[in-house]
Design a protein around this motif. Structure first.
Motif, PDB file in Angstrom:
ATOM      1  N   HIS A 275      -1.643   9.916  14.047  1.00 33.67           N
ATOM      2  CA  HIS A 275      -1.064   9.278  12.847  1.00 33.67           C
ATOM      3  C   HIS A 275      -1.898   9.646  11.621  1.00 33.67           C
ATOM      4  N   PRO A 276      -1.266  10.122  10.546  1.00 30.36           N
ATOM      5  CA  PRO A 276      -2.002  10.304   9.289  1.00 30.36           C
ATOM      6  C   PRO A 276      -2.262   8.931   8.644  1.00 30.36           C
ATOM      7  N   THR A 277      -3.267   8.868   7.775  1.00 32.28           N
ATOM      8  CA  THR A 277      -3.501   7.598   7.064  1.00 32.28           C
ATOM      9  C   THR A 277      -2.552   7.556   5.853  1.00 32.28           C
ATOM     10  N   GLU A 278      -2.038   6.366   5.555  1.00 37.02           N
ATOM     11  CA  GLU A 278      -1.056   6.227   4.480  1.00 37.02           C
ATOM     12  C   GLU A 278      -1.335   4.977   3.670  1.00 37.02           C
ATOM     13  N   GLN A 279      -0.861   4.961   2.417  1.00 40.37           N
ATOM     14  CA  GLN A 279      -1.143   3.850   1.507  1.00 40.37           C
ATOM     15  C   GLN A 279       0.161   3.324   0.873  1.00 40.37           C
ATOM     16  N   VAL A 280      -0.006   2.277   0.072  1.00 40.01           N
ATOM     17  CA  VAL A 280       1.138   1.668  -0.615  1.00 40.01           C
ATOM     18  C   VAL A 280       0.931   1.795  -2.117  1.00 40.01           C
ATOM     19  N   PHE A 281       1.968   2.247  -2.808  1.00 39.61           N
ATOM     20  CA  PHE A 281       1.948   2.283  -4.276  1.00 39.61           C
ATOM     21  C   PHE A 281       2.890   1.170  -4.763  1.00 39.61           C
ATOM     22  N   SER A 282       2.443   0.360  -5.717  1.00 45.54           N
ATOM     23  CA  SER A 282       3.326  -0.728  -6.166  1.00 45.54           C
ATOM     24  C   SER A 282       2.968  -1.172  -7.582  1.00 45.54           C
ATOM     25  N   ASP A 283       3.761  -2.160  -8.075  1.00 46.08           N
ATOM     26  CA  ASP A 283       3.498  -2.715  -9.416  1.00 46.08           C
ATOM     27  C   ASP A 283       2.340  -3.711  -9.394  1.00 46.08           C
ATOM     28  N   GLU A 284       1.635  -3.760  -8.260  1.00 40.62           N
ATOM     29  CA  GLU A 284       0.440  -4.634  -8.205  1.00 40.62           C
ATOM     30  C   GLU A 284      -0.778  -3.925  -8.801  1.00 40.62           C
ATOM     31  N   GLN A 285      -0.639  -2.580  -8.979  1.00 38.14           N
ATOM     32  CA  GLN A 285      -1.748  -1.852  -9.603  1.00 38.14           C
ATOM     33  C   GLN A 285      -1.154  -0.882 -10.635  1.00 38.14           C
ATOM     34  N   ASP A 286      -2.012  -0.289 -11.459  1.00 39.32           N
ATOM     35  CA  ASP A 286      -1.532   0.624 -12.504  1.00 39.32           C
ATOM     36  C   ASP A 286      -1.043   1.924 -11.873  1.00 39.32           C
ATOM     37  N   PRO A 287       0.307   2.169 -11.857  1.00 42.38           N
ATOM     38  CA  PRO A 287       0.822   3.385 -11.207  1.00 42.38           C
ATOM     39  C   PRO A 287       0.423   4.661 -11.946  1.00 42.38           C
ATOM     40  N   ASN A 288      -0.058   4.507 -13.185  1.00 42.09           N
ATOM     41  CA  ASN A 288      -0.421   5.724 -13.923  1.00 42.09           C
ATOM     42  C   ASN A 288      -1.657   6.408 -13.348  1.00 42.09           C
ATOM     43  N   GLY A 289      -2.338   5.667 -12.432  1.00 44.71           N
ATOM     44  CA  GLY A 289      -3.519   6.277 -11.818  1.00 44.71           C
ATOM     45  C   GLY A 289      -3.194   7.074 -10.568  1.00 44.71           C
TER      46      GLY A 289
END
Ligand code: GZL
Length: 320
Positions: free
Chosen positions: A300-314
């Motif tokens: 399994h590759p490692t994976e993350q979550v992108f959301s409006d809980e953090q600044d998506p511009n980063g």
């Protein structure tokens, strides 16, 4: 050796005047790969990564595109067996219906690697390993985001519609199970309907139109199994006079650039990453199998979550 190079050229369509890739000089391995198709940015990125990594690892790659048809994948695997490739790999469009062709590969003494998706077979030991995402975990991460969002907004009822991927595929089955298991028992959550979008943008739009006709602004959450379907659904939500990301919480999976750009616009609230970059693990595993070395049954590759809980511009450029 000339016949060998000609076979490669013919098998990968190079002989048809398509962009001619020079066969790998002095290849370490001949790998036959049956790819599902080109239904999404994810799939196109997966194919590109596998081709790039084959060159990096000096693997001669016979890649065949099945155009979304299981029978084309089975035919391709039989051609790989006939060419006596060293290793076969494929991304099974659905989990069932592979026993016979996998038995033929086993009898031919050719190891088989599953890439991205899994199979369900009567017999054990027909494949060497599966390299791909933990789809159940992706569903869990999507639901965990929704629970956090509901808590943060103080929401007491959430009516959810689900646009699923290809029926009976591993990502569809497990993304649904992980999500539903995680919200089970939370009385705020109600599933209005699950509908099959087949991982396609056009179907995602059709599904969203149908769901809006049935439920309209009663819908609070759209859980979509991939970005393509999400990107098809969003314009339909806007045509209905509703604001995606505000009137409806939009949750998607894959993490391609287009979805991240829409996340930055605030029209998607959460994108769970599902990396298509499986080529490095595929080449390393294929070379181990050729050398007779043991391999991990599941990678399994490692994976993350992108959301409006953090600044998506980063978020760094996604590359697919
Ligand atoms: C997931 C992959 C899925 C993607 C879709 O690993 O099988 O298939 O989520 C793609 O975009 O069509």
């Amino acid at each position: 050796m000339i016949l060998f190079a000609l076979l490669i050229a013919v098998a990968c369509g190079c002989g048809k005047g398509e962009d001619k890739k020079e066969p790998v000089n002095d290849p370490k391995l001949l790998l036959g790969f049956s790819q599902i198709g080109a239904e999404s940015a994810w799939r196109i990125g997966n194919t590109r990564d596998i081709e790039e990594q084959a060159e990096n690892y000096r693997v001669s790659l016979m890649l065949e595109n099945a155009n979304q048809k299981q029978e084309n994948q089975i035919a391709a695997i039989r051609r790989f067996i006939a060419y006596k490739v060293d290793v076969i790999a494929f991304s099974p469009i659905v989990e069932d219906g592979w026993d016979n062709v996998l038995l033929e590969a086993q009898k031919a003494g050719i190891p088989v690697i599953l890439v991205d998706r899994d199979v369900s077979t009567e017999q054990e030991g027909l494949t060497a390993c599966v390299i791909g995402a933990d789809f159940y975990r992706e569903g869990v991460m999507a639901a965990e985001y929704l629970l956090r969002k509901a808590d943060a907004l103080g929401l007491e009822t959430l009516h959810i519609v689900e646009i699923t991927g290809t029926e009976n595929s591993t990502p569809m089955r497990q993304r649904q199970a992980g999500f539903m298991d995680t919200i089970a028992g939370d009385e705020r959550m109600t599933i209005l309907e699950s509908i099959d979008g087949d991982f396609l943008k056009s179907r995602g739009a059709e599904c969203m139109r149908s769901l809006l006709e049935s439920y309209g602004d009663e819908i609070d959450v759209v859980y979509s199994h991939n970005d393509e379907m999400t990107l098809g659904a969003i314009p339909e939500i806007e045509k209905a006079g509703l604001i995606p990301g505000k009137d409806m919480i939009i949750i998607s999976i894959d993490g391609g650039q287009k979805a991240i750009d829409v996340l930055k616009e605030g029209k998607i609230n959460c994108v769970v990453e599902c990396t298509p970059k499986l080529g490095k693990e595929l080449m390393e595993t294929a070379l181990k199998l050729k050398a007779g070395e043991a391999v991990e049954p599941v990678i399994h590759p490692t994976e993350q979550v992108f959301s409006d809980e953090q600044d998506p511009n980063g978020i760094a450029p996604r590359g697919y």
